[in-house]
Design an enzyme around this catalytic site. Structure first.
Site, PDB file in Angstrom:
ATOM      1  N   HIS A 156       0.806  -1.160  -0.017  1.00  0.00           N
ATOM      2  CA  HIS A 156       0.006  -0.063  -0.031  1.00  0.00           C
ATOM      3  C   HIS A 156       0.828   1.146   0.069  1.00  0.00           C
ATOM      4  CE1 HIS A 156      -3.288  -2.682   1.397  1.00  0.00           C
ATOM      5  NE2 HIS A 156      -2.358  -3.142   1.965  1.00  0.00           N
ATOM      6  N   GLU A 290       9.568   8.484 -17.248  1.00  0.00           N
ATOM      7  CA  GLU A 290       7.962   9.148 -17.456  1.00  0.00           C
ATOM      8  C   GLU A 290       7.652   8.626 -18.757  1.00  0.00           C
ATOM      9  OE1 GLU A 290       7.304  12.927 -15.268  1.00  0.00           O
ATOM     10  OE2 GLU A 290       9.172  12.836 -15.539  1.00  0.00           O
TER      11      GLU A 290
END
Ligand code: ARG
Length: 460
Positions: A156, A290
């Site tokens: 998480h 990216e």
């Protein structure tokens, strides 16, 4: 230029229709495979006596000449040609006259294009496998240098349990190994030779399909002429394997981007693999990562194009299938570029072990080990879990870590705690204790590396 079908038609093709219909702008990249396929076909036609031996030989020589001229840059593609197949056949006829016109005996462009894409993509799969293998090697090299780099493992995106950077990196090596396997699997089904399927119903000529198959180095011939011309599963399978590689690269990219941020600072990219900002002088941006993440969406689009293109097609060939090429070529080009750049980025990045270690010291990532300490002294895990939770709350209240909280607090909560708890919860012990196969301890990681290096294909 007179169209092939000029005999049947009364009018010239509309200029816009001609452009719309033409695929040479993107299928010209298959020129070599098209020519090699034709050479094998012509050789077989000569050997079986379907055309004269001398004609077969002059066709082969003519085709070799065209190939040499294209590669030397002395023969330019005619962008108004319908496709690469017609361009080469027209060239051949211009050079040889009548003999050139015999090349297409017992063949259709439908089985010709089916051959060309398979043949072309087989080479591309080999190339992608090579690039991916080089990436795995670089990942393994970085792992070897970082078997002692303790870092927080996350679930998480919350600090969870201590691992090492080597162990984390090798998770990606495992993904890429599965990708190699998927590529190999796609290759295996792609490796069937469709010539002889004709337009759809094969041919009445007594051609030798197996001979063509052997000449071209395919594993087998296709078994059904309709399937031979209308199957594009191999494009979809390759597209899917490539999409999965991109998904893995994209997850890796996402982590690189996080790790480069000041919030993490686990790695520093080499200046050659980062970019600056046009306005903010302090910036060093992870553009490569990216872009890889961004291009993943585009490759998924390519796969979707292929799936949608095929879903409503009746048997056998339909012109819709010409759309397979731009999609699969784009997927292939994109994944190759991404792997190459990504490999350089991983190879040159600096790993900031101290920052990883500092992050690992916070976030109570040894809490599970603290609970396990009590379990080893006989407490049921659920009770041990609860005690440790209370200790963590106490640490938070006092702004301390489990390592710095005094022993009195431990004993207050459970009398089983002794001073040796500090040793049991040291991060090095937490990592070192997980030495079963698949664990992050040095010996397990070294075993994993050995395993990976054992299955990696050898470099040429
Ligand atoms: N350019 C075509 C393609 O890529 C070649 C096959 C053409 N066949 C035909 N029947 N028009 O699919």
């Amino acid at each position: 230029m007179d169209k092939l079908w000029a005999g049947r038609f009364q009018k010239e093709t509309d200029k816009d229709v001609n452009d719309f219909n033409s695929s040479i702008s993107f299928d010209k990249r298959m020129y070599r495979h098209d020519i090699l396929g034709s050479i094998a076909h012509a050789t077989m036609l000569g050997e079986t006596g379907i055309i004269e031996k001398s004609e077969s030989e002059s066709i082969v020589r003519g085709l070799e000449g065209i190939l040499a001229d294209i590669e030397a840059g002395t023969l330019a593609f005619d962008e108004t040609a319908e496709d690469i197949h017609m361009f080469i056949e027209t060239q051949l006829t211009e050079r040889l006259g009548a003999a050139g016109k015999r090349l297409h005996t017992a063949r259709s462009r439908n089985d010709q294009v089916a051959l060309d894409i398979r043949f072309y993509l087989k080479d591309e799969v080999d190339e992608i496998k090579k690039l991916l293998t080089a990436l795995i090697r670089v990942v393994v090299e970085q792992a070897k240098k970082n078997t002692d780099a303790v870092m927080p493992g996350y679930t998480h995106l919350q600090r969870a349990q201590p691992i090492t950077f080597a162990h984390h990196l090798l998770c990606y090596a495992q993904m890429f190994l599965r990708d190699l396997d998927r590529l190999q699997d796609a290759y295996r089904r792609m490796d069937a030779m469709p010539l002889g399927s004709g337009a759809l119903a094969s041919t009445t000529y007594g051609i030798d399909r197996q001979r063509v198959c052997d000449l071209l180095g395919f594993a087998k011939i296709t078994e059904n002429s309709l399937d031979g011309v209308s199957d594009r599963d191999f494009c979809i399978e390759l597209g899917s394997a490539i999409a999965t590689i991109m998904m893995h690269l994209s997850r890796f990219s996402e982590e690189i981007i996080l790790w480069c941020s000041w919030e993490f600072k686990f790695v520093e990219l080499d200046d050659a693999f980062a970019t600056g900002s046009s306005i903010m002088p302090q910036k060093k941006n992870p553009d490569v990562a990216e872009l890889v993440r961004g291009k993943t969406g585009r490759v998924y689009g390519d796969l979707m194009t292929l799936l949608c293109m095929m879903k409503g097609l009746p048997l056998a060939y339909n012109k819709d299938m010409q759309e397979d090429k731009e999609a699969i070529f784009d997927a292939v080009d994109t994944v190759k570029l991404c792997i190459i750049t990504f490999t350089g980025m991983i190879d040159t990045m600096t790993v900031l072990k101290d920052n990883m270690r500092r992050a690992a010291a916070k976030g109570f990532i040894n809490a599970t080990d603290c609970a396990d300490y009590l379990v080893k002294k006989g407490l049921p895990f659920r009770d041990a879990y609860k005690c440790t939770g209370v200790l963590v709350a106490e640490c938070i209240r006092q702004n301390k870590t489990l390592e710095t909280l005094e022993i009195e607090y431990y004993k207050d909560i459970c009398e089983l705690f002794e001073r040796d708890v500090y040793d049991a919860i040291s991060l090095e012990r937490c990592v070192g204790g997980r030495r079963i196969p698949g664990g992050p301890a040095v010996e397990s990681v070294l075993r994993q590396i050995e395993e990976i290096e054992g299955v990696l294909p050898h470099e040429d």
